[in-house]
Design a protein around this motif. Structure first.
Motif, PDB file in Angstrom:
ATOM      1  N   ILE A  69       1.989   4.773   1.030  1.00 30.82           N
ATOM      2  CA  ILE A  69       1.782   5.635   2.200  1.00 30.82           C
ATOM      3  C   ILE A  69       2.316   7.047   1.975  1.00 30.82           C
ATOM      4  O   ILE A  69       2.071   7.936   2.776  1.00 30.82           O
ATOM      5  N   GLN A  70       3.057   7.256   0.887  1.00 32.78           N
ATOM      6  CA  GLN A  70       3.483   8.586   0.455  1.00 32.78           C
ATOM      7  C   GLN A  70       3.439   8.584  -1.067  1.00 32.78           C
ATOM      8  O   GLN A  70       3.955   7.662  -1.706  1.00 32.78           O
ATOM      9  N   THR A  71       2.821   9.587  -1.644  1.00 31.23           N
ATOM     10  CA  THR A  71       2.584   9.625  -3.085  1.00 31.23           C
ATOM     11  C   THR A  71       3.853   9.355  -3.883  1.00 31.23           C
ATOM     12  O   THR A  71       4.909   9.919  -3.598  1.00 31.23           O
ATOM     13  N   VAL A  96      -1.673   8.177  -2.268  1.00 30.20           N
ATOM     14  CA  VAL A  96      -1.695   7.484  -0.980  1.00 30.20           C
ATOM     15  C   VAL A  96      -2.931   6.583  -0.892  1.00 30.20           C
ATOM     16  O   VAL A  96      -4.029   6.965  -1.293  1.00 30.20           O
ATOM     17  N   GLY A  97      -2.745   5.387  -0.368  1.00 25.08           N
ATOM     18  CA  GLY A  97      -3.837   4.435  -0.206  1.00 25.08           C
ATOM     19  C   GLY A  97      -4.008   3.469  -1.360  1.00 25.08           C
ATOM     20  O   GLY A  97      -4.750   2.497  -1.261  1.00 25.08           O
ATOM     21  N   THR A  98      -3.324   3.716  -2.476  1.00 26.20           N
ATOM     22  CA  THR A  98      -3.427   2.836  -3.638  1.00 26.20           C
ATOM     23  C   THR A  98      -2.676   1.538  -3.377  1.00 26.20           C
ATOM     24  O   THR A  98      -1.569   1.547  -2.843  1.00 26.20           O
ATOM     25  N   LYS A  99      -3.294   0.436  -3.773  1.00 25.03           N
ATOM     26  CA  LYS A  99      -2.608  -0.847  -3.678  1.00 25.03           C
ATOM     27  C   LYS A  99      -1.749  -1.017  -4.921  1.00 25.03           C
ATOM     28  O   LYS A  99      -2.196  -0.750  -6.039  1.00 25.03           O
ATOM     29  N   GLN A 141       8.395   0.240   6.086  1.00 31.47           N
ATOM     30  CA  GLN A 141       8.228   1.195   4.997  1.00 31.47           C
ATOM     31  C   GLN A 141       9.413   1.100   4.053  1.00 31.47           C
ATOM     32  O   GLN A 141      10.553   0.963   4.481  1.00 31.47           O
ATOM     33  N   ILE A 174       6.077   3.009   0.424  1.00 29.67           N
ATOM     34  CA  ILE A 174       5.030   1.993   0.506  1.00 29.67           C
ATOM     35  C   ILE A 174       5.188   1.233   1.822  1.00 29.67           C
ATOM     36  O   ILE A 174       6.274   1.199   2.407  1.00 29.67           O
ATOM     37  N   THR A 232      -6.571  -7.774  -4.610  1.00 33.02           N
ATOM     38  CA  THR A 232      -6.620  -6.818  -3.517  1.00 33.02           C
ATOM     39  C   THR A 232      -6.110  -7.390  -2.200  1.00 33.02           C
ATOM     40  O   THR A 232      -6.075  -6.696  -1.204  1.00 33.02           O
ATOM     41  N   VAL A 239       0.849  -1.189   0.000  1.00 35.97           N
ATOM     42  CA  VAL A 239       0.000   0.000   0.000  1.00 35.97           C
ATOM     43  C   VAL A 239       0.887   1.242   0.000  1.00 35.97           C
ATOM     44  O   VAL A 239       1.862   1.320   0.758  1.00 35.97           O
TER      45      VAL A 239
END
Length: 159
Positions: A100-102, A130-133, A118, A112, A155, A98
């Motif tokens: 966590i930073q663009t 952010v939030g994209t798998k 991280q 990620i 997912t 996932v």
């Protein structure tokens, strides 16, 4: 019989080493103990005399026994041997993480979350928010190269 007799000393050391195989398994210590028994026998028969000849015979007997019988004792005594994958990249390839930073646009690195930590990550040049798998494609030095997941069946996170 006196314990100052060199052949008795070598025999005692050999027996101690052979019994130590119970505590230190692996098939090596028992062969070193057997080499001590060979030296004790050679001293008792008068084939060798003195500490220099005894140590030389022990060294040679140890090498011969280790090289000749290591595979045999390993099969008989056994032990734990497990071979894991030594290439970490195979373990992380195609796993899901996932953002966590663009990440992006262009070659701008982001972060990620993967396997409880991280990681620095690069994308395909597009912006990954952010939030994209994302799916891990490969490793680039100490960072990871990722691509956004498109297939809704992919997912499940691989943390």
């Amino acid at each position: 019989m006196s314990f100052a007799n060199p052949s008795i000393i070598w025999m005692c050391i050999g027996l101690i080493l052979m019994l130590a195989e119970i505590i230190i398994p692996g098939g090596i210590v028992i062969l070193l103990g057997a080499a001590c028994l060979i030296v004790a026998g050679a001293l008792a028969l008068g084939v060798v005399e003195g500490i220099i000849q005894s140590m030389t015979l022990w060294f040679i007997a140890s090498m011969v026994l280790l090289l000749g019988f290591r595979q045999v004792t390993q099969r008989l005594i056994g032990g734990y041997s497990h071979v894991d994958n030594t290439d970490e990249e195979f373990d992380i390839y195609n796993k899901v993480a996932v953002v966590i930073q663009t990440i992006g646009p262009g070659q701008q690195a982001g972060r990620i979350a993967f396997q409880g930590s991280q990681w620095s990550a690069l994308g395909d040049g597009t912006e990954i928010v952010v939030g994209t798998k994302v799916r891990i494609i490969c490793r680039d030095n100490i960072g990871l190269v990722v691509e956004p997941l498109i297939d809704p069946q992919d997912t499940e996170l691989s943390d």
